[in-house]
Design a protein around this motif. Structure first.
Motif, short mmCIF file in Angstrom:
data_model
loop_
_atom_site.label_atom_id
_atom_site.label_comp_id
_atom_site.label_asym_id
_atom_site.label_seq_id
_atom_site.Cartn_x
_atom_site.Cartn_y
_atom_site.Cartn_z
N GLY A 50 4.50 -7.37 55.53
CA GLY A 50 6.20 -7.02 55.66
C GLY A 50 6.42 -5.90 55.15
O GLY A 50 5.66 -5.12 54.95
N PRO A 51 7.56 -5.73 56.06
CA PRO A 51 8.84 -6.03 56.89
C PRO A 51 8.43 -6.17 57.97
O PRO A 51 7.47 -5.65 57.91
N VAL A 52 8.58 -6.64 58.28
CA VAL A 52 8.66 -7.79 60.40
C VAL A 52 10.21 -6.91 60.89
O VAL A 52 10.98 -7.97 60.36
N THR A 89 6.55 -14.24 60.67
CA THR A 89 5.66 -13.74 59.53
C THR A 89 5.33 -14.97 58.93
O THR A 89 3.66 -14.79 58.07
N TYR A 108 7.20 -10.16 52.45
CA TYR A 108 8.28 -9.47 51.87
C TYR A 108 9.84 -9.78 51.67
O TYR A 108 10.52 -10.46 52.36
N SER A 121 2.93 -3.69 57.73
CA SER A 121 4.49 -3.70 57.87
C SER A 121 3.96 -3.88 59.71
O SER A 121 3.22 -2.98 59.82
#
Length: 197
Positions: A50-52, A89, A108, A121
């Motif tokens: 992450g972030p996603v 995720t 994340y 990411s």
């Protein structure tokens, strides 16, 4: 005769309204990760997933598919059991844990004290089915070593998986396969790097 006509009209109206009020029971779905082959024999690298980022049109409970080039259809009764970004995720992270293998996966945002060898990411541009039921996942990702901010890999890929028609259980199964393929490409990029200490 007039009272009979009024009664019949009233009965027909009530029957019509009752029919309109009937809805299909909702069906709920999640993505499925690959099956684990057993316990990891080595700890593997520590990953931060992450972030996603997801497009706004997928930020809703109904499952989406395209009914034309510029037209979307949202299923009334077929829904995600949790936000699509959440199930995506978690499924990706579980796939990475199995494929590397590693038992050190953080989602994340993770705590500042958490040490990760690689941060992944992801920017998802598309994740839906077309009018024939073929899944399309378009995603770009970056893999960074947080210790020295080195960019390890930056890629953008498109994945397609046939679901055999607009049948939601098959669509979700095909989406799970697409996430598996994305995970395999990320693992390939990570395993090409020198072993981390």
């Amino acid at each position: 005769m007039r009272p009979i006509i009024k009664i019949l009209a009233t009965c027909l109206s009530l029957a019509f309204l009752a029919g309109c009020g009937v809805t299909q029971p909702a069906r709920f779905y999640i993505l499925t990760p690959v099956e684990s082959g057993g316990e990891a024999t080595a700890p593997g690298p520590a990953l931060g997933v992450g972030p996603v980022d997801f497009p706004a049109y997928l930020d809703r409970p109904e499952i989406a598919h395209r009914s034309g080039n510029n037209q979307l259809h949202f299923a009334d009764s077929d829904r995600w059991a949790e936000p699509l970004k959440t199930t995506f995720t978690r499924t990706l992270a579980e796939n990475l844990a199995v494929m590397l293998p590693s038992d050190r996966i953080s989602l994340y945002p993770w705590a500042r004290s958490t040490r990760v060898d690689y941060q992944i990411s992801i920017d998802v541009a598309r994740f839906d089915a077309d009018a024939s039921g073929t899944i399309v996942l378009v995603a770009g990702w970056e893999i960074i070593r947080p210790d020295d901010s080195t960019l390890v890999s930056r890629q953008r890929r498109s994945y397609t998986e046939a679901a055999g028609g607009v049948v939601y259980p098959a669509i979700v199964a095909a989406q799970s396969r697409a996430v598996e393929r994305l995970a395999r490409d990320i693992v390939t990029a990570i395993t090409a790097q020198p072993a981390t200490r």
